[in-house]
Design a protein around this motif. Structure first.
Motif, PDB file in Angstrom:
ATOM      1  N   GLN A 152       8.474   5.979 -17.181  1.00  0.00           N
ATOM      2  CA  GLN A 152       7.033   5.735 -17.018  1.00  0.00           C
ATOM      3  C   GLN A 152       6.706   4.242 -17.229  1.00  0.00           C
ATOM      4  OE1 GLN A 152       5.644   8.753 -19.688  1.00  0.00           O
ATOM      5  NE2 GLN A 152       5.064  10.120 -18.006  1.00  0.00           N
ATOM      6  N   ARG A 153       7.434   3.600 -18.205  1.00  0.00           N
ATOM      7  CA  ARG A 153       7.186   2.172 -18.450  1.00  0.00           C
ATOM      8  C   ARG A 153       7.564   1.348 -17.197  1.00  0.00           C
ATOM      9  NH1 ARG A 153      10.606   0.495 -22.650  1.00  0.00           N
ATOM     10  NH2 ARG A 153       9.793   2.131 -23.966  1.00  0.00           N
ATOM     11  N   THR A 154       8.716   1.691 -16.640  1.00  0.00           N
ATOM     12  CA  THR A 154       9.151   0.976 -15.426  1.00  0.00           C
ATOM     13  C   THR A 154       8.138   1.157 -14.297  1.00  0.00           C
ATOM     14  OG1 THR A 154      11.412   1.476 -16.069  1.00  0.00           O
ATOM     15  CG2 THR A 154      11.088   0.667 -13.828  1.00  0.00           C
ATOM     16  N   LEU A 155       7.637   2.383 -14.206  1.00  0.00           N
ATOM     17  CA  LEU A 155       6.673   2.662 -13.137  1.00  0.00           C
ATOM     18  C   LEU A 155       5.374   1.877 -13.339  1.00  0.00           C
ATOM     19  CD1 LEU A 155       7.330   6.453 -12.582  1.00  0.00           C
ATOM     20  CD2 LEU A 155       7.587   4.626 -10.895  1.00  0.00           C
ATOM     21  N   VAL A 156       4.959   1.708 -14.603  1.00  0.00           N
ATOM     22  CA  VAL A 156       3.750   0.909 -14.887  1.00  0.00           C
ATOM     23  C   VAL A 156       3.988  -0.529 -14.429  1.00  0.00           C
ATOM     24  CG1 VAL A 156       2.324  -0.086 -16.717  1.00  0.00           C
ATOM     25  CG2 VAL A 156       2.882   2.343 -16.756  1.00  0.00           C
ATOM     26  N   ASP A 157       5.186  -1.075 -14.758  1.00  0.00           N
ATOM     27  CA  ASP A 157       5.536  -2.443 -14.324  1.00  0.00           C
ATOM     28  C   ASP A 157       5.468  -2.558 -12.803  1.00  0.00           C
ATOM     29  OD1 ASP A 157       5.871  -3.352 -16.809  1.00  0.00           O
ATOM     30  OD2 ASP A 157       8.079  -3.473 -16.771  1.00  0.00           O
ATOM     31  N   MET A 158       6.090  -1.551 -12.148  1.00  0.00           N
ATOM     32  CA  MET A 158       6.113  -1.569 -10.680  1.00  0.00           C
ATOM     33  C   MET A 158       4.697  -1.526 -10.115  1.00  0.00           C
ATOM     34  SD  MET A 158       9.214   0.902  -9.558  1.00  0.00           S
ATOM     35  CE  MET A 158       8.995   0.754  -7.813  1.00  0.00           C
ATOM     36  N   GLU A 159       3.884  -0.725 -10.729  1.00  0.00           N
ATOM     37  CA  GLU A 159       2.506  -0.578 -10.262  1.00  0.00           C
ATOM     38  C   GLU A 159       1.755  -1.914 -10.362  1.00  0.00           C
ATOM     39  OE1 GLU A 159       0.565   2.555 -12.309  1.00  0.00           O
ATOM     40  OE2 GLU A 159      -0.436   3.250 -10.507  1.00  0.00           O
ATOM     41  N   HIS A 202       0.840  -1.197   0.000  1.00  0.00           N
ATOM     42  CA  HIS A 202       0.000   0.000   0.000  1.00  0.00           C
ATOM     43  C   HIS A 202       0.882   1.258   0.000  1.00  0.00           C
ATOM     44  CE1 HIS A 202      -2.533   3.182   1.716  1.00  0.00           C
ATOM     45  NE2 HIS A 202      -3.470   2.608   0.963  1.00  0.00           N
ATOM     46  N   ASP A 203       1.901   1.255   0.859  1.00  0.00           N
ATOM     47  CA  ASP A 203       2.812   2.403   0.923  1.00  0.00           C
ATOM     48  C   ASP A 203       3.565   2.564  -0.399  1.00  0.00           C
ATOM     49  OD1 ASP A 203       1.904   2.723   3.401  1.00  0.00           O
ATOM     50  OD2 ASP A 203       3.720   2.075   4.457  1.00  0.00           O
ATOM     51  N   LEU A 204       3.953   1.415  -0.979  1.00  0.00           N
ATOM     52  CA  LEU A 204       4.671   1.468  -2.260  1.00  0.00           C
ATOM     53  C   LEU A 204       3.813   2.131  -3.332  1.00  0.00           C
ATOM     54  CD1 LEU A 204       6.548  -1.939  -2.635  1.00  0.00           C
ATOM     55  CD2 LEU A 204       7.526   0.348  -2.646  1.00  0.00           C
ATOM     56  N   ARG A 205       2.523   1.835  -3.306  1.00  0.00           N
ATOM     57  CA  ARG A 205       1.613   2.402  -4.298  1.00  0.00           C
ATOM     58  C   ARG A 205       1.649   3.947  -4.233  1.00  0.00           C
ATOM     59  NH1 ARG A 205      -4.184  -0.294  -5.099  1.00  0.00           N
ATOM     60  NH2 ARG A 205      -4.428   0.312  -2.945  1.00  0.00           N
ATOM     61  N   THR A 206       1.633   4.450  -3.006  1.00  0.00           N
ATOM     62  CA  THR A 206       1.681   5.905  -2.828  1.00  0.00           C
ATOM     63  C   THR A 206       2.988   6.466  -3.382  1.00  0.00           C
ATOM     64  OG1 THR A 206       0.638   5.375  -0.726  1.00  0.00           O
ATOM     65  CG2 THR A 206       1.164   7.680  -1.100  1.00  0.00           C
ATOM     66  N   LEU A 207       4.093   5.755  -3.076  1.00  0.00           N
ATOM     67  CA  LEU A 207       5.404   6.227  -3.539  1.00  0.00           C
ATOM     68  C   LEU A 207       5.477   6.223  -5.076  1.00  0.00           C
ATOM     69  CD1 LEU A 207       7.748   4.458  -0.966  1.00  0.00           C
ATOM     70  CD2 LEU A 207       7.211   6.890  -1.118  1.00  0.00           C
ATOM     71  N   ILE A 208       4.914   5.190  -5.695  1.00  0.00           N
ATOM     72  CA  ILE A 208       4.932   5.104  -7.161  1.00  0.00           C
ATOM     73  C   ILE A 208       4.151   6.284  -7.768  1.00  0.00           C
ATOM     74  CG2 ILE A 208       4.161   3.751  -9.163  1.00  0.00           C
ATOM     75  CD1 ILE A 208       4.752   1.241  -7.425  1.00  0.00           C
ATOM     76  N   ALA A 209       3.005   6.560  -7.151  1.00  0.00           N
ATOM     77  CA  ALA A 209       2.188   7.677  -7.647  1.00  0.00           C
ATOM     78  C   ALA A 209       2.986   8.983  -7.586  1.00  0.00           C
ATOM     79  CB  ALA A 209       0.912   7.785  -6.823  1.00  0.00           C
ATOM     80  N   THR A 210       3.740   9.178  -6.499  1.00  0.00           N
ATOM     81  CA  THR A 210       4.564  10.390  -6.366  1.00  0.00           C
ATOM     82  C   THR A 210       5.634  10.422  -7.457  1.00  0.00           C
ATOM     83  OG1 THR A 210       4.316   9.999  -4.011  1.00  0.00           O
ATOM     84  CG2 THR A 210       5.793  11.771  -4.644  1.00  0.00           C
ATOM     85  N   LEU A 211       6.290   9.255  -7.648  1.00  0.00           N
ATOM     86  CA  LEU A 211       7.341   9.167  -8.665  1.00  0.00           C
ATOM     87  C   LEU A 211       6.804   9.496 -10.058  1.00  0.00           C
ATOM     88  CD1 LEU A 211       9.700   6.125  -7.959  1.00  0.00           C
ATOM     89  CD2 LEU A 211      10.329   8.512  -8.311  1.00  0.00           C
ATOM     90  N   ARG A 212       5.570   9.035 -10.316  1.00  0.00           N
ATOM     91  CA  ARG A 212       4.941   9.275 -11.614  1.00  0.00           C
ATOM     92  C   ARG A 212       4.824  10.767 -11.901  1.00  0.00           C
ATOM     93  NH1 ARG A 212      -0.141   5.760 -13.413  1.00  0.00           N
ATOM     94  NH2 ARG A 212       1.013   4.427 -14.819  1.00  0.00           N
ATOM     95  N   LEU A 213       4.365  11.450 -10.861  1.00  0.00           N
ATOM     96  CA  LEU A 213       4.223  12.912 -10.995  1.00  0.00           C
ATOM     97  C   LEU A 213       5.579  13.553 -11.289  1.00  0.00           C
ATOM     98  CD1 LEU A 213       1.720  13.858  -8.141  1.00  0.00           C
ATOM     99  CD2 LEU A 213       1.356  13.975 -10.615  1.00  0.00           C
ATOM    100  N   ARG A 214       6.599  13.063 -10.580  1.00  0.00           N
ATOM    101  CA  ARG A 214       7.939  13.639 -10.757  1.00  0.00           C
ATOM    102  C   ARG A 214       8.489  13.300 -12.147  1.00  0.00           C
ATOM    103  NH1 ARG A 214      10.222  12.827  -4.701  1.00  0.00           N
ATOM    104  NH2 ARG A 214       8.835  14.386  -3.803  1.00  0.00           N
ATOM    105  N   ALA A 215       8.168  12.085 -12.653  1.00  0.00           N
ATOM    106  CA  ALA A 215       8.670  11.665 -13.971  1.00  0.00           C
ATOM    107  C   ALA A 215       8.152  12.609 -15.054  1.00  0.00           C
ATOM    108  CB  ALA A 215       8.263  10.232 -14.255  1.00  0.00           C
ATOM    109  N   GLU A 216       6.913  13.110 -14.841  1.00  0.00           N
ATOM    110  CA  GLU A 216       6.326  14.048 -15.815  1.00  0.00           C
ATOM    111  C   GLU A 216       7.237  15.263 -16.009  1.00  0.00           C
ATOM    112  OE1 GLU A 216       3.426  13.827 -17.430  1.00  0.00           O
ATOM    113  OE2 GLU A 216       2.843  11.898 -16.547  1.00  0.00           O
ATOM    114  N   LEU A 217       7.996  15.575 -14.981  1.00  0.00           N
ATOM    115  CA  LEU A 217       8.829  16.783 -15.020  1.00  0.00           C
ATOM    116  C   LEU A 217      10.174  16.569 -15.725  1.00  0.00           C
ATOM    117  CD1 LEU A 217       8.202  17.973 -11.343  1.00  0.00           C
ATOM    118  CD2 LEU A 217       7.010  18.688 -13.416  1.00  0.00           C
ATOM    119  N   VAL A 218      10.483  15.291 -16.060  1.00  0.00           N
ATOM    120  CA  VAL A 218      11.765  15.024 -16.729  1.00  0.00           C
ATOM    121  C   VAL A 218      11.700  15.554 -18.163  1.00  0.00           C
ATOM    122  CG1 VAL A 218      13.306  13.200 -17.535  1.00  0.00           C
ATOM    123  CG2 VAL A 218      12.252  13.023 -15.280  1.00  0.00           C
TER     124      VAL A 218
END
Ligand SMILES: Nc1ncnc2c1ncn2[C@@H]1O[C@H](COP(=O)(O)OP(=O)(O)OP(=O)(O)O)[C@@H](O)[C@H]1O
Ligand SMILES: [Mg+2]
Length: 438
Positions: free
Chosen positions: A265-272, A239-255
């Motif tokens: 983003q692909r890696t994050l989808v896999d992780m999710e 559950h905590d990981l899910r929150t962290l992934i969501a945060t990372l996703r937002l940050r990835a948008e800024l790259v």
């Protein structure tokens, strides 16, 4: 076990009867009370005969007087000779009487003769003849009917069958009651082994059985709590990981770098996906589904239809029975079998499903055999075990999260069954799920 215990009880009864036959029930031995009586009577008659002969000589007159003492079975006469042949080595009972008579009268050993005839049949009396020499050389010949110890069959004619029957009936009832509780426990243990939810067992039967039931229940509860704790732990982490992934996703948008952003983003989808699957697995284990009667053939037909609707080539063999009722946790089993079918279409282009009643190998019981075949390349023998490990994938470029087979096997095993993969000699992979027939 009941039969063995009854046999032991029966054996004990027989042993007891044989022992009492040896120790107590000897029909060829005079009862002690009767022995004292016949000895006293013989000595009295001998003294009376002696006194009578002294008063009035002549055997005939003495016999006439003594005849007054006759009673049924008792008889005494005076004669010139003994009725009994002289004898030397006397057997047991006769020797006892002989010795007692000598002690009471002071006569010489050859002046007393004894013959004892044990009763022949049930209705006959034992017979005792005693001859004793009188002072003038005549003999007193007496016949008596002493009471012998009861022959064992006489006293046991009623009690033996009655006690045997009673002991066997009570023993059977007791053993049956005890074993019933143990059998019930064994059945529940088997259901628990299959992962079923069972109500606490009522405590019944003897103390040992109650203790066994109580410790079994305690073990079952500890096990359930342990699984729940583990699942809760995984649940919290994912559950905590899910929150962290969501945060990372937002940050990835800024790259700024577009390629890097897409890769991240692909890696994050896999992780999710991984986290979602793990969360689902954890919640499955924590909230164990109820066991219900389900039609497994119908369930497989449903899966085939679902996949067909998605454009996949999935079919249930025509030889499959119309319906296969089975007690199981249907949602869990459905997810496990769907995983196997999805693998077949994903890595082997199509799935052919079979279901049949069979016998487990190596003398096992009856099983339900579910087979899923595909047309793919199969799996290298060295990897056949690895693919069941969580998150293991042969080709990282294709496939899902690598949890499908882990979940499928854990579910089939929780039903008391087994799941195996075999290569069909270069023509695809075969997944075989064996479930214990209920
Ligand atoms: N029928 C098959 N033929 C060939 N390889 C297979 C087959 N089934 C599974 N595999 C291999 O085993 C791996 C593990 O399978 P598993 O079902 O556990 O995970 P997945 O299919 O990758 O992901 P998931 O099922 O979680 O979506 C797969 O990635 C694949 O490489
Ligand atoms: Mg899979």
């Amino acid at each position: 076990m009941a039969a063995q215990l009854i046999l032991v009880l029966f054996g004990a009864m027989i042993a007891y009867q044989v022992a009492s036959l040896i120790v107590l029930g000897r029909g060829d031995v005079i009862h002690p009370v009767s022995r004292r009586h016949v000895i006293a009577q013989a000595v009295d008659m001998w003294r009376l005969a002696g006194a009578q002969l002294q008063a009035v000589p002549g055997a005939a007159q003495a016999s006439q007087v003594l005849a007054a003492l006759d009673r049924p079975g008792t008889h005494v006469r005076v004669a010139a000779a003994s009725d009994i042949e002289p004898h030397q080595a006397l057997p047991g009972e006769e020797a006892n009487l002989h010795a007692s008579l000598l002690a009471r009268t002071g006569l010489a050993a050859d002046a007393v003769r004894v013959r004892f005839e044990p009763a022949e049949g049930d209705d006959q009396e034992a017979r005792l003849a005693i001859s004793m020499r009188l002072a003038d050389g005549h003999w007193m010949n007496s016949a008596q009917q002493p009471m012998t110890k009861f022959p064992w069959w006489r006293s046991n004619r009623f009690s033996l069958p009655m006690t045997t029957l009673l002991v066997l009936a009570l023993g059977f009832a007791f053993v049956h009651g005890t074993l019933r509780a143990i059998r019930k426990l064994a059945r529940v243990a088997e259901r628990v082994g299959r992962g079923e939810q069972v109500a606490p067992l009522p405590l019944s039967g003897p103390r040992e059985t109650r203790e066994l039931t109580a410790s079994f229940d305690a073990m079952r509860q500890r096990l359930a709590r342990h699984i729940e704790d583990q699942a809760q732990l995984i649940g919290t982490i994912t559950h905590d990981l899910r929150t962290l992934i969501a945060t990372l996703r937002l940050r990835a948008e800024l790259v700024d770098d577009a390629d890097l952003r897409t890769a991240m983003q692909r890696t994050l989808v896999d992780m999710e996906q991984m986290v979602e699957q793990s969360l689902r697995m954890a919640s499955d284990e924590a909230h164990a589904e109820a066991t219900t009667e389900t039609d497994l053939a119908g369930l497989l037909r449903d899966i085939a239809a679902e996949q067909g609707a998605l454009g996949q080539d999935v079919r249930l063999h025509a030889t499959a029975p119309a319906s296969v009722p089975y007690r199981c946790r249907p949602l869990g089993l459905r997810r496990a079998l769907t995983n196997l079918v999805e693998n077949a279409v994903r890595y082997g282009s199509r799935a052919r499903i079979g279901i049949e009643h069979a016998r487990a190998e190596a003398g096992g019981g009856a099983v339900l055999r579910i087979v899923i075949d595909d047309d793919g390349p199969g799996i290298a023998p060295a990897q056949l075990d690895n693919v069941f490990k969580p998150f293991f994938r042969l080709d990282r470029a294709v496939g899902g999260t690598g949890l499908g087979l882990t979940i499928a096997r854990s579910c089939v095993e929780a039903h008391g069954g087994s799941l195996q993969l075999h290569n069909r000699g270069g023509s695809g992979l075969r997944a075989v799920a064996l479930l214990p027939a209920s």
